[in-house]
Design a protein around this motif. Structure first.
Motif, PDB file in Angstrom:
ATOM      1  N   ALA A 133       0.837  -1.203   0.000  1.00  0.00           N
ATOM      2  CA  ALA A 133       0.000   0.000   0.000  1.00  0.00           C
ATOM      3  C   ALA A 133       0.872   1.254   0.000  1.00  0.00           C
ATOM      4  O   ALA A 133       1.964   1.277   0.580  1.00  0.00           O
ATOM      5  N   LEU A 134       0.378   2.285  -0.658  1.00  0.00           N
ATOM      6  CA  LEU A 134       1.119   3.541  -0.717  1.00  0.00           C
ATOM      7  C   LEU A 134       1.134   4.217   0.649  1.00  0.00           C
ATOM      8  O   LEU A 134       0.126   4.240   1.355  1.00  0.00           O
TER       9      LEU A 134
ATOM     10  N   THR B   2       6.119   9.510  -2.408  1.00  0.00           N
ATOM     11  CA  THR B   2       4.904   8.975  -3.030  1.00  0.00           C
ATOM     12  C   THR B   2       4.025  10.093  -3.569  1.00  0.00           C
ATOM     13  O   THR B   2       3.465   9.989  -4.662  1.00  0.00           O
ATOM     14  N   MET B   3       3.905  11.175  -2.800  1.00  0.00           N
ATOM     15  CA  MET B   3       3.103  12.305  -3.267  1.00  0.00           C
ATOM     16  C   MET B   3       3.708  12.908  -4.532  1.00  0.00           C
ATOM     17  O   MET B   3       2.991  13.316  -5.444  1.00  0.00           O
ATOM     18  N   GLY B   4       5.036  12.943  -4.578  1.00  0.00           N
ATOM     19  CA  GLY B   4       5.708  13.449  -5.772  1.00  0.00           C
ATOM     20  C   GLY B   4       5.452  12.564  -6.979  1.00  0.00           C
ATOM     21  O   GLY B   4       5.232  13.059  -8.093  1.00  0.00           O
ATOM     22  N   LEU B   5       5.457  11.248  -6.754  1.00  0.00           N
ATOM     23  CA  LEU B   5       5.184  10.311  -7.848  1.00  0.00           C
ATOM     24  C   LEU B   5       3.768  10.491  -8.380  1.00  0.00           C
ATOM     25  O   LEU B   5       3.549  10.575  -9.599  1.00  0.00           O
ATOM     26  N   LEU B   6       2.800  10.578  -7.468  1.00  0.00           N
ATOM     27  CA  LEU B   6       1.406  10.748  -7.891  1.00  0.00           C
ATOM     28  C   LEU B   6       1.187  12.120  -8.534  1.00  0.00           C
ATOM     29  O   LEU B   6       0.376  12.256  -9.456  1.00  0.00           O
TER      30      LEU B   6
ATOM     31  N   GLY C  18      -0.325  12.509 -12.189  1.00  0.00           N
ATOM     32  CA  GLY C  18      -1.466  13.381 -12.448  1.00  0.00           C
ATOM     33  C   GLY C  18      -1.150  14.459 -13.468  1.00  0.00           C
ATOM     34  O   GLY C  18      -1.993  14.813 -14.300  1.00  0.00           O
ATOM     35  N   THR C  19       0.071  14.975 -13.414  1.00  0.00           N
ATOM     36  CA  THR C  19       0.486  16.002 -14.377  1.00  0.00           C
ATOM     37  C   THR C  19       0.586  15.418 -15.782  1.00  0.00           C
ATOM     38  O   THR C  19       0.139  16.031 -16.764  1.00  0.00           O
ATOM     39  N   TYR C  20       1.146  14.218 -15.872  1.00  0.00           N
ATOM     40  CA  TYR C  20       1.304  13.572 -17.178  1.00  0.00           C
ATOM     41  C   TYR C  20      -0.039  13.213 -17.811  1.00  0.00           C
ATOM     42  O   TYR C  20      -0.223  13.363 -19.020  1.00  0.00           O
ATOM     43  N   VAL C  21      -0.964  12.713 -17.008  1.00  0.00           N
ATOM     44  CA  VAL C  21      -2.226  12.238 -17.587  1.00  0.00           C
ATOM     45  C   VAL C  21      -3.299  13.321 -17.626  1.00  0.00           C
ATOM     46  O   VAL C  21      -4.288  13.180 -18.359  1.00  0.00           O
ATOM     47  N   GLY C  22      -3.121  14.406 -16.851  1.00  0.00           N
ATOM     48  CA  GLY C  22      -4.153  15.428 -16.790  1.00  0.00           C
ATOM     49  C   GLY C  22      -3.738  16.777 -17.337  1.00  0.00           C
ATOM     50  O   GLY C  22      -4.317  17.276 -18.305  1.00  0.00           O
ATOM     51  N   VAL C  23      -2.714  17.374 -16.749  1.00  0.00           N
ATOM     52  CA  VAL C  23      -2.379  18.767 -17.063  1.00  0.00           C
ATOM     53  C   VAL C  23      -1.720  18.909 -18.432  1.00  0.00           C
ATOM     54  O   VAL C  23      -2.189  19.664 -19.300  1.00  0.00           O
TER      55      VAL C  23
END
Length: 389
Positions: free
Chosen positions: A133-134, A140-144, A148-153
């Protein structure tokens, strides 16, 4: 005096049926319950989440049955294991607990977790591949954040770069891009509902009536936002057509809500080890979400370009994916995910209605080639890029 009497009669006519309803409910819940209680109510437990931590399995369970339940036994792969239950093994209706099972699990292996009530009724949930589990730390927050930046922004901002091209095309081609936007958004709305239904069928207890919850939230979101949009349009003393930047903002908000729900799903899948991060997966999301930038750009293509506003619209649509991955990765809730996906779907359908009003100015029957082709191609693009995700 006469008006007061008529008003009193009106109030009484509304309160009398309500009073009878209250009396009936009180009777049923008290002495009358013995007359209508037929059969034996059965306990029901829903295993909402399974986390694998170091040498331990954490199982989040909710009592979704009609009666209180005591969790008696926990097992892993049909073998009874010692377990601690926090805060208590006794669960009232809708109450949750965490069952802590000391167990040396192996990464990537399937596990079947079972919980048995004091009445001897067993409930289970399977995990295809165990994964750690994360933990909510900076790494971990940096990875997510990066995911999120790659798939969203980034994909949405790339999609907005088509704005100069759309600005220079003819009116007929512009109509095509407006229709393309409708097609893209229609697919996104349908996709959000399908995702919500999948989450409902796999993770939400039947007592919450997932499909009805989704339908209710979608319609409330649709009509609520449509009502708010109409009010804002009237107050802003605009022409019969809405301000293009206002429409683009609505598109961004709708896509942002959708991406929030999508981010929740991505974060949860990563946290539960249900998805493997790969270059191919990131590319798939990037291609799929780039089209969302086009949907934002099309409504403002014939207006004066304000770079800050355009970037702001892109961030409104894309940044929620980052927050979604954080929440999904660390504190995933199927109910919350479903609600946000449904709100996003309603918001997107509301924008479709607004843009369709624009299209009616050019084609009242929606049968011209640019409109039909635009809607069809928009949905087809989303379907084909969605296959990569």
């Amino acid at each position: 005096m006469g008006e007061q009497k008529s008003r009193a009669k009106l109030i009484a006519s509304g309160l009398i049926p309500f009073s009878f309803l209250v009396v009936m409910l009180v009777f049923i819940l008290s002495s009358g319950s013995s007359l209508i209680n037929l059969g034996i109510p059965l306990p029901e437990l829903t295993i909402e989440k399974i986390n694998f931590v170091k040498s331990e399995i954490l199982v989040t369970v909710r009592n979704t049955g009609p009666i209180p339940v005591d969790v008696a036994v926990a097992d892993v792969n049909d073998r009874i294991q010692p377990a601690a239950i926090e805060p208590d093994k006794h669960l009232e209706r809708f109450e949750t607990a965490v069952v802590k099972i000391p167990f040396s699990w192996n990464k990537g292996e399937p596990y079947k977790i079972g919980l048995t009530t004091q009445e001897g009724i067993r409930f289970e949930k399977s995990v295809d591949a165990a994964a750690l589990a994360l933990e909510p730390n900076s790494d971990t927050m940096g990875l997510l954040l990066l995911i999120g930046t790659y798939v969203g922004v980034i994909p949405i901002l790339i999609g907005l770069m088509w704005l100069p091209f759309i600005k220079k095309i003819s009116n007929q081609k512009y109509i095509f891009f407006l229709a393309l936007t409708v097609g893209l958004l229609l697919f996104l709305g349908i996709d959000a509902i399908v995702e919500a239904l999948e989450v409902s069928s796999e993770n939400l207890a039947g007592v919450f009536h997932g499909p009805l919850l989704i339908a209710t939230v979608v319609l409330i979101s649709l009509f609520g936002l449509y009502y708010a949009g109409e009010k804002l349009t009237k107050k802003s003393s605009l022409t019969k057509l809405a301000n293009p930047y206002s429409v683009a903002l609505m598109v961004s908000i709708g896509i942002g809500l959708h991406n929030l729900g999508e981010g929740l799903a991505i974060g949860a899948a990563i946290g539960l080890g249900q998805v493997a991060l790969s270059t191919f997966l990131i590319i798939g999301f990037a291609l799929h979400n780039t089209t969302e930038g086009i949907a934002i750009a099309a409504p403002v293509a014939k207006e004066k370009t304000f770079i800050r506003k355009i970037i702001g619209l892109g961030l409104i649509a894309g940044v929620p994916a980052i927050f979604g991955t954080w929440v999904g990765g660390f504190a995933y809730s199927p109910f919350t995910s479903i609600v946000f996906l449904a709100i996003g779907a309603g918001a997107i359908f509301q924008v479709v209605i607004v843009i369709s009003k624009w299209l009616r100015e050019y084609d009242r029957s929606f049968t011209s080639t640019p409109v039909v082709a635009g809607i069809a191609i928009g949905m087809l693009i989303m379907y084909l890029t969605g296959m990569l995700v």
